[in-house]
Scaffold this active site. Structure first.
Site, short mmCIF file in Angstrom:
data_model
loop_
_atom_site.label_atom_id
_atom_site.label_comp_id
_atom_site.label_asym_id
_atom_site.label_seq_id
_atom_site.Cartn_x
_atom_site.Cartn_y
_atom_site.Cartn_z
N ASN A 48 -30.06 -27.74 -19.27
CA ASN A 48 -30.63 -26.94 -20.37
C ASN A 48 -32.09 -27.33 -20.59
O ASN A 48 -32.48 -28.49 -20.45
CB ASN A 48 -29.80 -27.07 -21.66
CG ASN A 48 -29.58 -28.48 -22.15
OD1 ASN A 48 -29.55 -29.43 -21.38
ND2 ASN A 48 -29.46 -28.62 -23.45
N GLU A 50 -34.94 -26.69 -23.41
CA GLU A 50 -35.21 -26.16 -24.75
C GLU A 50 -36.68 -25.83 -24.94
O GLU A 50 -37.54 -26.17 -24.11
CB GLU A 50 -34.71 -27.17 -25.80
CG GLU A 50 -33.20 -27.34 -25.68
CD GLU A 50 -32.59 -28.20 -26.77
OE1 GLU A 50 -33.32 -28.92 -27.49
OE2 GLU A 50 -31.35 -28.13 -26.90
N CYS A 59 -30.09 -22.10 -21.07
CA CYS A 59 -28.86 -22.90 -20.92
C CYS A 59 -28.75 -23.45 -19.50
O CYS A 59 -29.31 -22.90 -18.54
CB CYS A 59 -27.63 -22.04 -21.21
SG CYS A 59 -27.36 -21.69 -22.96
N GLU A 61 -26.29 -23.38 -17.45
CA GLU A 61 -25.62 -22.46 -16.51
C GLU A 61 -26.63 -21.46 -15.94
O GLU A 61 -26.65 -21.16 -14.75
CB GLU A 61 -24.49 -21.71 -17.21
CG GLU A 61 -23.38 -22.59 -17.74
CD GLU A 61 -23.61 -23.08 -19.17
OE1 GLU A 61 -24.78 -23.31 -19.56
OE2 GLU A 61 -22.61 -23.26 -19.87
N CYS A 92 -21.48 -20.69 -23.44
CA CYS A 92 -21.72 -19.70 -24.50
C CYS A 92 -21.47 -18.29 -23.94
O CYS A 92 -21.34 -18.10 -22.72
CB CYS A 92 -23.14 -19.85 -25.06
SG CYS A 92 -24.42 -19.18 -23.96
N1 THU Z 1 -26.20 -25.03 -24.05
C1 THU Z 1 -26.08 -24.87 -22.69
O1 THU Z 1 -26.90 -25.38 -21.91
N2 THU Z 1 -25.05 -24.12 -22.23
C2 THU Z 1 -24.11 -23.51 -23.03
O2 THU Z 1 -23.28 -22.77 -22.52
C3 THU Z 1 -24.11 -23.77 -24.46
C4 THU Z 1 -25.31 -24.45 -25.00
C5 THU Z 1 -27.33 -25.82 -24.55
C6 THU Z 1 -28.38 -25.00 -25.23
C7 THU Z 1 -29.04 -26.02 -26.14
O3 THU Z 1 -30.07 -26.67 -25.41
C8 THU Z 1 -27.95 -27.04 -26.42
O4 THU Z 1 -26.90 -26.77 -25.50
C9 THU Z 1 -27.41 -27.00 -27.83
O5 THU Z 1 -27.03 -25.71 -28.16
#
Ligand code: THU
Length: 137
Positions: A48, A50, A59, A61, A92
């Site tokens: 991930n 940000e 994300c 994935e 998600c």
């Molecule tokens: N996140 C992912 O990388 N994948 C997901 O399927 C759910 C959330 C990350 C996004 C963000 O950087 C952190 O998790 C908290 O939401």
């Protein structure tokens, strides 16, 4: 009951753990890694990423799948999602649809927690009735 192995090779585990280290998550401090395995056995990893403008966060994935597609592959046979949490991180909604774009609906989605325990889901149960343009025509 989560198990320890379930088809996860050392290579996949090492890539997933490296992605947790590489995760850029200063805002949530929640690290996620992902390894997508293609039908010809290649592994593409992502983490991930940000952003201070929160909605621009990518994300893990999507990061792994972007890596896969930009390397010339479009067919996932299994996908592993790693977290630094004791919990199992389920993808998600947007990631479920992104995985579905490049996979048959019955592929396994493996969730790997901090202790390297694994839980397996079928993509079809995570995203039943996924949008598919071909089915709309
Ligand atoms: N996140 C992912 O990388 N994948 C997901 O399927 C759910 C959330 C990350 C996004 C963000 O950087 C952190 O998790 C908290 O939401």
């Amino acid at each position: 009951m989560p198990s320890k192995c379930q088809g996860m090779t050392k290579s996949i585990l090492e890539k997933g753990k490296k992605m947790l280290k590489n995760s850029y998550s200063p805002y949530s401090e929640f690290q996620v890694g992902c390894v997508a395995v293609t039908h010809d056995g290649q592994e593409f990893a992502g983490c991930n990423i940000e952003n201070t403008s929160y909605s621009l966060t990518v994300c893990a994935e999507v990061s792994a799948i972007s890596n896969m597609v930009s390397s010339g592959h479009t067919s996932i046979q299994a996908i592993f999602i790693f977290s630094n949490s004791e919990q199992f991180v389920t993808p998600c909604g947007a990631c479920r649809q992104t995985i579905a774009e490049f996979a048959d609906h019955d592929i396994p989605v493996y969730l790997v927690n901090q202790k390297n325990e694994i839980r397996k889901h079928q993509l079809s149960l995570l995203i039943p009735h996924a949008f598919d343009l071909e089915l709309q025509q």
